[in-house]
Write a protein that holds these residues in place. Structure first.
Motif, PDB file in Angstrom:
ATOM      1  N   ALA A 187      30.151  19.931  22.676  1.00  0.00           N
ATOM      2  CA  ALA A 187      30.362  20.767  21.393  1.00  0.00           C
ATOM      3  C   ALA A 187      30.982  21.814  21.777  1.00  0.00           C
ATOM      4  O   ALA A 187      30.581  22.516  22.707  1.00  0.00           O
ATOM      5  N   PRO A 188      31.933  22.092  21.016  1.00  0.00           N
ATOM      6  CA  PRO A 188      32.599  23.558  20.876  1.00  0.00           C
ATOM      7  C   PRO A 188      31.688  24.653  20.882  1.00  0.00           C
ATOM      8  O   PRO A 188      30.879  24.758  20.034  1.00  0.00           O
ATOM      9  N   GLY A 189      31.804  25.603  21.827  1.00  0.00           N
ATOM     10  CA  GLY A 189      31.103  26.744  21.949  1.00  0.00           C
ATOM     11  C   GLY A 189      29.857  26.571  22.754  1.00  0.00           C
ATOM     12  O   GLY A 189      28.958  27.587  22.698  1.00  0.00           O
ATOM     13  N   MET A 190      29.401  25.308  23.068  1.00  0.00           N
ATOM     14  CA  MET A 190      28.110  25.127  23.552  1.00  0.00           C
ATOM     15  C   MET A 190      27.782  25.697  25.006  1.00  0.00           C
ATOM     16  O   MET A 190      28.735  25.412  25.743  1.00  0.00           O
ATOM     17  N   VAL A 191      26.561  26.412  25.123  1.00  0.00           N
ATOM     18  CA  VAL A 191      26.412  26.971  26.455  1.00  0.00           C
ATOM     19  C   VAL A 191      25.247  26.280  27.385  1.00  0.00           C
ATOM     20  O   VAL A 191      25.565  25.924  28.496  1.00  0.00           O
ATOM     21  N   ALA A 192      24.265  25.842  26.625  1.00  0.00           N
ATOM     22  CA  ALA A 192      23.241  25.192  27.588  1.00  0.00           C
ATOM     23  C   ALA A 192      22.255  24.554  26.500  1.00  0.00           C
ATOM     24  O   ALA A 192      22.381  24.964  25.179  1.00  0.00           O
ATOM     25  N   GLU A 193      21.362  23.399  26.733  1.00  0.00           N
ATOM     26  CA  GLU A 193      20.510  22.982  25.907  1.00  0.00           C
ATOM     27  C   GLU A 193      19.170  22.909  26.589  1.00  0.00           C
ATOM     28  O   GLU A 193      19.131  22.909  27.709  1.00  0.00           O
ATOM     29  N   PHE A 194      17.968  23.273  25.830  1.00  0.00           N
ATOM     30  CA  PHE A 194      16.557  23.178  26.321  1.00  0.00           C
ATOM     31  C   PHE A 194      15.844  22.136  25.543  1.00  0.00           C
ATOM     32  O   PHE A 194      15.919  22.382  24.262  1.00  0.00           O
ATOM     33  N   CYS A 195      15.279  21.384  26.015  1.00  0.00           N
ATOM     34  CA  CYS A 195      14.316  20.465  25.234  1.00  0.00           C
ATOM     35  C   CYS A 195      13.099  19.914  25.711  1.00  0.00           C
ATOM     36  O   CYS A 195      12.969  19.697  27.245  1.00  0.00           O
ATOM     37  N   VAL A 196      11.964  20.061  25.071  1.00  0.00           N
ATOM     38  CA  VAL A 196      10.701  19.429  25.233  1.00  0.00           C
ATOM     39  C   VAL A 196      10.422  18.434  24.265  1.00  0.00           C
ATOM     40  O   VAL A 196      10.599  18.763  23.047  1.00  0.00           O
ATOM     41  N   SER A 197       9.881  17.345  24.403  1.00  0.00           N
ATOM     42  CA  SER A 197       9.529  16.260  23.833  1.00  0.00           C
ATOM     43  C   SER A 197       8.538  16.683  22.651  1.00  0.00           C
ATOM     44  O   SER A 197       7.372  17.593  23.206  1.00  0.00           O
ATOM     45  N   ASP A 198       8.220  16.193  21.589  1.00  0.00           N
ATOM     46  CA  ASP A 198       7.228  16.564  20.756  1.00  0.00           C
ATOM     47  C   ASP A 198       6.328  15.254  20.631  1.00  0.00           C
ATOM     48  O   ASP A 198       5.403  15.123  19.866  1.00  0.00           O
ATOM     49  N   ASP A 199       6.530  14.151  21.496  1.00  0.00           N
ATOM     50  CA  ASP A 199       5.790  13.197  21.760  1.00  0.00           C
ATOM     51  C   ASP A 199       4.469  13.694  22.552  1.00  0.00           C
ATOM     52  O   ASP A 199       4.429  14.202  23.861  1.00  0.00           O
ATOM     53  N   PRO A 200       3.354  13.306  22.077  1.00  0.00           N
ATOM     54  CA  PRO A 200       2.041  14.082  22.859  1.00  0.00           C
ATOM     55  C   PRO A 200       1.930  13.555  24.294  1.00  0.00           C
ATOM     56  O   PRO A 200       1.243  14.050  25.230  1.00  0.00           O
ATOM     57  N   ASN A 201       2.386  12.322  24.432  1.00  0.00           N
ATOM     58  CA  ASN A 201       2.192  11.696  25.753  1.00  0.00           C
ATOM     59  C   ASN A 201       3.505  11.742  26.846  1.00  0.00           C
ATOM     60  O   ASN A 201       3.586  11.086  27.965  1.00  0.00           O
ATOM     61  N   TYR A 202       4.344  12.485  26.128  1.00  0.00           N
ATOM     62  CA  TYR A 202       5.625  12.748  27.122  1.00  0.00           C
ATOM     63  C   TYR A 202       5.779  13.936  27.589  1.00  0.00           C
ATOM     64  O   TYR A 202       6.442  14.907  26.785  1.00  0.00           O
TER      65      TYR A 202
END
Ligand code: WAQ
Ligand code: MG
Length: 259
Positions: A187-202
């Motif tokens: 995506a234009p201007g994107m530097v980085a992404e950070f992700c944690v699932s909201d699934d309690p088992n993941y």
């Protein structure tokens, strides 16, 4: 080739009287060729009807034709993994990688006028994403949040794996995440992404960018914890926020995952 976008969302009515509202149960989206539309649609409905979060009262399936010329094909980000002893160590590694990506980017462009220690800010940002359905769009140049709706966040949509004829009724976290992360990184201007699932088992999460690739971090939260979220780190000097949001929400993308 003729393509179709399919989107499903399912919800359940919860609460009584004034408190009554629709609660999200399940959602999915695909871009598939004409021949797969029916089967994928059925699989989506099955996914909604068998979700562990509950029985849906409402399922919406939207099917739209997509013109081949409007589709951008992207090569999947390269994948690496980091094993950690504890979720605390995982988070620390993730924040460290984010810091490095942000500061390397600034160095490359000979800028040192902005937020240098994004890692310090990350725990607070992550906390703020917990109730959101979409991602936070955070401007590293100003420290401002750029989502038009802070409660909802920004959602990346209209994406799938290229040639995926799979009609699986259940969720594969990694397959969905690599597609999303690849679109987001482009995506234009994107530097980085950070992700944690909201699934309690993941408990596996990731950080991603064009430079880092997709870095899986095998533990990023405690098992059983239903808090998760996404943060899109964006630089408003590289692109306009509207351009970035338009790309995330409208551009049709197929990701070549090499299978
Ligand atoms: N666009 C933006 N944000 C989203 C989207 C979307 N399409 N879908 C979910 N989110 C946000 C939302 O706030 C969720 O609470 C949060 O991200 C987590 O979403 O390599 O399953 O779907 O094995 O729970 C990572 C896989 C899986 C790691 C991530 O995220 C690996 C996952 P979830
Ligand atoms: Mg989830």
């Amino acid at each position: 080739m003729e393509y179709y976008s399919l989107k499903m969302r399912a919800s359940q009515q919860v609460g009584e009287g004034e408190q009554k509202h629709e609660q999200h149960i399940s959602g999915a989206e695909r871009i598939v060729n004409r021949d797969s539309v029916e089967a994928v649609c059925m699989a989506m409905v099955r996914r909604a009807m068998t979700h562990s979060k509950g029985d849906p009262d409402f399922i919406n399936v939207k099917i739209e034709k997509v013109h081949e010329n409007d589709i951008q094909i992207l090569k999947a980000l390269p994948v690496t993994r980091i094993d950690v002893e504890s979720w605390q160590e995982g988070l620390e590694k993730a924040f460290g990688l984010i810091n490095k990506t942000v500061s390397d980017g600034l160095l490359r462009e000979a800028r040192n006028d902005v937020i240098k220690d994004i890692a310090k800010k990350m725990p607070e940002l992550l906390q703020a994403t917990f109730p959101m359905r979409g991602a936070m769009l955070y401007d590293i140049a100003t420290g401002e949040r750029l989502e038009p709706d802070h409660e909802r966040g920004v959602r990346a949509t209209y994406m799938d794996a290229l040639h995926s004829s799979e009609v699986d009724g259940c969720k594969n976290h990694f397959n969905e995440a690599i597609v999303l992360a690849t679109k987001v990184a482009n995506a234009p201007g994107m530097v980085a992404e950070f992700c944690v699932s909201d699934d309690p088992n993941y408990v596996t999460g990731y950080v991603a960018s064009k430079e880092l690739g997709y870095v899986r971090i095998m533990k990023m939260k405690e098992m059983g914890d239903e808090n998760g979220g996404r943060i899109f780190l964006f630089d408003s000097r590289k692109a306009k926020a509207e351009e970035c949001i338009e790309y995330l929400q409208k551009k049709k993308v197929l990701v070549d995952v090499g299978v």
